[in-house]
Scaffold this active site. Sequence first.
Site, PDB file in Angstrom:
ATOM      1  N   SER A  11      13.277  -4.248 -10.237  1.00 11.36           N
ATOM      2  CA  SER A  11      12.733  -3.690 -11.483  1.00 11.36           C
ATOM      3  C   SER A  11      13.524  -4.158 -12.700  1.00 11.36           C
ATOM      4  CB  SER A  11      12.752  -2.160 -11.406  1.00 11.36           C
ATOM      5  OG  SER A  11      11.955  -1.702 -10.337  1.00 11.36           O
ATOM      6  N   GLY A  70      -6.319  12.080  14.502  1.00 16.46           N
ATOM      7  CA  GLY A  70      -5.428  12.652  15.510  1.00 16.46           C
ATOM      8  C   GLY A  70      -4.675  11.565  16.251  1.00 16.46           C
ATOM      9  N   GLU A 111      13.656 -11.060  -8.043  1.00  8.34           N
ATOM     10  CA  GLU A 111      14.773 -11.721  -7.387  1.00  8.34           C
ATOM     11  C   GLU A 111      15.480 -10.759  -6.436  1.00  8.34           C
ATOM     12  OE1 GLU A 111      17.357 -13.540 -10.241  1.00  8.34           O
ATOM     13  OE2 GLU A 111      15.783 -14.824 -11.062  1.00  8.34           O
ATOM     14  N   GLU A 164       4.324  -4.914  -8.134  1.00  2.26           N
ATOM     15  CA  GLU A 164       4.019  -4.995  -9.571  1.00  2.26           C
ATOM     16  C   GLU A 164       4.467  -3.749 -10.322  1.00  2.26           C
ATOM     17  OE1 GLU A 164       0.527  -6.922 -10.994  1.00  2.26           O
ATOM     18  OE2 GLU A 164       0.164  -7.925  -9.089  1.00  2.26           O
ATOM     19  N   GLN A 189      -4.516  11.718  10.129  1.00  2.00           N
ATOM     20  CA  GLN A 189      -4.513  13.089  10.640  1.00  2.00           C
ATOM     21  C   GLN A 189      -5.885  13.470  11.208  1.00  2.00           C
ATOM     22  OE1 GLN A 189      -1.599  14.450  10.580  1.00  2.00           O
ATOM     23  NE2 GLN A 189      -2.071  16.421  11.500  1.00  2.00           N
ATOM     24  N   ILE A 190      -6.928  13.063  10.550  1.00  2.00           N
ATOM     25  CA  ILE A 190      -8.288  13.361  11.030  1.00  2.00           C
ATOM     26  C   ILE A 190      -8.557  12.666  12.364  1.00  2.00           C
ATOM     27  CG2 ILE A 190     -10.744  12.941  10.541  1.00  2.00           C
ATOM     28  CD1 ILE A 190     -10.068  13.543   7.572  1.00  2.00           C
ATOM     29  N   ARG A 194     -16.742  12.498  16.402  1.00  2.30           N
ATOM     30  CA  ARG A 194     -15.800  13.171  17.297  1.00  2.30           C
ATOM     31  C   ARG A 194     -16.183  14.639  17.471  1.00  2.30           C
ATOM     32  NH1 ARG A 194     -11.897  12.879  21.320  1.00  2.30           N
ATOM     33  NH2 ARG A 194     -10.098  14.195  20.831  1.00  2.30           N
ATOM     34  N   SER A 223       6.099   3.166  -8.407  1.00  2.00           N
ATOM     35  CA  SER A 223       5.551   4.369  -9.058  1.00  2.00           C
ATOM     36  C   SER A 223       6.521   4.918 -10.092  1.00  2.00           C
ATOM     37  CB  SER A 223       5.255   5.445  -8.000  1.00  2.00           C
ATOM     38  OG  SER A 223       4.147   5.067  -7.202  1.00  2.00           O
TER      39      SER A 223
END
Length: 379
Positions: free
Chosen positions: A132, A339, A127, A363, A336-337, A268, A366
Amino acid sequence: MMAEIAENQELIAQSVRDFAARLIQPHVRAWDESQYFPVEIFHQLGALGVMGILVPESYGGAGLGYREYVTAIVELSKVDPSIGLSMAAHNSLCTNHILMFGNETQKQNYLPKLASGEWIGAWGLTEPNTGSDAGNMRTVAVKDGEYWVLNGAKNFITHGKSGNVAVVIARTGAPGDKRGATAFIIERNTPGFSAGKKEDKLGMRASETAELIFQDCRIHESQVLGEVGEGFIQSLKILDGGRISIAALSLGTAIGAYEAALAYSKERHQFGKAISQFQAIAFKLADMFTEIEAAKLLVYDAADRKDRGETVTLQSATAKYYASEVSVRVANDAVQIFGGYGFTKDYPVEKFYRDCKLCTIGEGTSEIQKLVISREILK
C-alpha cells in the site's frame, strides 16, 4: 442514449454468458487445480471484443463504456472469477494506462494488439516491501543519455510471466515524492527484463500472478508514458477506474456463489422438504440477495459517473469496498447452505469462497478503501 446502452449491455451479457458456458465452465476445476493460465481463452475473448472494450474503434477496440465493461466482467466472474480478474487487469490497468496517457505513436503501437487479445498486458506498481506504501517504491530508473536504466522488482503482478507488454512504474526522484515516479512501457523481450516466481495462491488460481525483475534494463525514452515524474499521479487515476472493475469482479463472484446456493437449496431435501423452505436458509438467501442488489447499484453508479467523465475517486472506492466485502459474506453463506458438500470440490462454492478474498486485497485493501473514502468525505 440510455436505451442504446441498455441494449449494448444485454448483447454483451448474452454473448459473454454463452462464451463462458461453452469455453470456460467445462475447464474451471482443471485450471484451478493446476494453476493453468489459459492464454488461448484471452485470445478468443479478444475476438469477442472484450479485451479492448474501452478502447476506441480507431485503435481496434470496441469503443464502449464502463457499463458494458462492468457487465462483461460480471458475466465472466459468475463462472470463473480468475478469468474475470485477468480480463479486468488487462483492460483497466495496462491497456487503459496506455489509452489515457500514451502519445499517438504509443497508442498506435500497442492498443490494437492489446484490444485484439493478440497481446496480454501487465501492470507493475506493487513491490515486495511496498504494498500500500507505493510512494516508497524501490524500483529505480536512472537516465543515461536517451535511455533509462531500471533496477528492482515488482511482485503480485497479474500476467507477470505471460504478459507481452507491461506498464511499469519506477522511481525517478526522491522516495515519497508524488512527482518522483515515472511510467514506462516495457516489452517482454527487452534485455534485463524477466519474470520471477509465480505465486502459488489460495484462489484466483487460473489468473497468473508473478514477479517482474529488472536488472540493468535499458528502456528508450520513447517508452516513457506521459511526462517524467507523473507515474504515481497517473497510477492513482488508473486505480480509480480499476477499482470499478474489481467491484464488478466482486459482484460477479457474489452472484455466482448466490445462484449456486439458491439452486442447491431448492434441490436439497431434509425432513421431507427442500431446505429453502426452512426460514434459517430462506432468510440467509434474502440477506445475500439484498446485499448483492445494493452492491450492484454502487457498481453501476460508479460506472455511469465514469462514463460521464466525472471524478470517481469516492464512488469507485465505495463500490470496491462494499462489493468486495459483500462477496466474502455471500460466499461464506453459500458454503454454509451447502453444508458438508460446500467444503468439497464437487460443487462450485468452495472455489468462490477461496476466490472472493482477493477482491478485498487487490487494487487497494479494504482498509485503504476506507482511508480513501474517509479522506474524500472529510474534505
